[in-house]
Scaffold this active site. Sequence first.
Site, short mmCIF file in Angstrom:
data_model
loop_
_atom_site.label_atom_id
_atom_site.label_comp_id
_atom_site.label_asym_id
_atom_site.label_seq_id
_atom_site.Cartn_x
_atom_site.Cartn_y
_atom_site.Cartn_z
N SER A 1 0.82 -1.21 0.00
CA SER A 1 0.00 0.00 0.00
C SER A 1 0.85 1.26 0.00
CB SER A 1 -0.94 0.02 1.22
OG SER A 1 -1.84 -1.06 1.17
N GLY B 1 -4.36 -2.04 -0.73
CA GLY B 1 -3.55 -1.74 -1.91
C GLY B 1 -3.35 -0.25 -2.08
N GLY C 1 -2.91 3.54 -4.31
CA GLY C 1 -3.52 4.29 -5.41
C GLY C 1 -4.85 4.92 -5.06
N CYS D 1 -9.25 -1.93 3.84
CA CYS D 1 -8.49 -0.81 3.31
C CYS D 1 -8.94 -0.44 1.89
CB CYS D 1 -6.99 -1.11 3.39
SG CYS D 1 -5.95 0.37 3.35
N GLN E 1 -12.79 0.82 0.24
CA GLN E 1 -13.09 1.88 -0.72
C GLN E 1 -13.76 1.31 -1.97
OE1 GLN E 1 -9.15 3.47 -1.19
NE2 GLN E 1 -9.01 4.04 0.98
N ASN F 1 -3.24 2.45 6.97
CA ASN F 1 -2.39 2.96 5.90
C ASN F 1 -3.29 3.36 4.74
OD1 ASN F 1 -0.58 3.58 3.94
ND2 ASN F 1 0.23 1.52 3.69
N GLY G 1 -4.75 6.95 2.35
CA GLY G 1 -4.81 8.38 2.07
C GLY G 1 -6.11 8.80 1.44
N HIS H 1 -6.38 -2.27 9.03
CA HIS H 1 -5.68 -3.54 8.77
C HIS H 1 -5.82 -4.49 9.96
CE1 HIS H 1 -3.03 -2.44 5.16
NE2 HIS H 1 -3.82 -1.39 5.37
N GLU I 1 -5.15 -7.55 10.18
CA GLU I 1 -4.13 -8.61 10.27
C GLU I 1 -3.05 -8.28 11.28
OE1 GLU I 1 -1.95 -5.66 8.40
OE2 GLU I 1 -3.94 -6.34 7.79
#
Length: 380
Positions: free
Chosen positions: A55, A236, A238, A264, A268, A306, A308, A354, A356
């Site tokens: 990510s 992931g 982008g 994550c 989205q 993590n 943005g 996350h 995990e």
Amino acid sequence: MTTSTRGAGQTPAVLVLEDGRAFRGRAYGAVGETFGEAVFSTGMTGYQETLTDPSYHRQVVVMTAPHVGNTGVNDEDPESRRIWVSGYVVRDPARRPSNWRSQRSLDEELERQGVVGIAGVDTRALTRHLRERGAMRVGIFSGEQLADEAALLERVRQAPEMKGADLSAEVATEQAYVVPAIGEKKYTVAAVDLGIKGMTPHRMAERGIEVHVLPATATAEDIWAVGPDGVFFSNGPGDPATADHPVALMRAVLERGTPLFGICFGNQILGRALGFGTFKLKYGHRGINQPVQDRATGKVEVTAHNHGFAVDAPLDKVSETPYGRAEVSHVCLNDNVVEGLRLLDRPAFSVQYHPEAAAGPHDAAYLFDRFVTLMEGQRA
């Protein structure tokens, strides 16, 4: 990114932000130049997992913890096949690692993988700047790449932005592979790799799940060929606004009614599949100490993040979607950002963080059990 394999030592380096502010220090890791989006991570530990999290592709990570590299690097903790950050910024790197599991120093590993970094930077001031101005493009330059700051600034401003970037296919596996269940196999899950971390299928395998990890380019037919009891969409890098193929793929899963879990980037994607928009956060959430509330129970979890970008969904009502009613299930207590979605009429849910826990707290491990419960219910 261009790099040299020469040892950094006391080689001068400079970090240049796209708004013109510059920070000087010394090279750490590889010597050369690199570009990316400047972001900060608030984790006090877990730097090896951070570096190898896909990510972080095309991002220059600023560590807010002042001391980095104390435990060195080993071959057991990476979350993927390589370091993905495009650059690394630390204040006070360890002079030598001290841990029984360490196999080499962090500096050596960064140099070995060609990751350009900078040390000796006032990361507190840099983090405050990014909080006030927002994440932005940045360049790190050292060795022969050093030049007049005005010329370096122009190069930074020519680098691509994160908004509009379609990156998941660049970090995902090219070939499908299987992570076998640990112990008795109870379920089969098709996991769409948008930048998956190694610990995620391991957490499912611990629960008796055989995980078939599929490329980001997988089709619905590829998913059904696995004969899955459930489908998982991973984290992931982008901009989710570019992820039209994963959105179409998720809609196919929703139409079929197969139990679905996303984290994550997967959160989205679910938001877009349900008809919600997404937007770029000012500076994002990154680290292993972000407070999130489960709105159903009121429980507050300390979680690993993590991201943005975020989902634009209403917090104050249940929404009607093409797949039935949906609600925001989790919210960040720092800024009320959507941290989870749940369908009320189909077996599907997602979270923005996350669970995990690599690295990070284990407060959210129950979400994998929730996924198992959905698959149990579907069988019944």
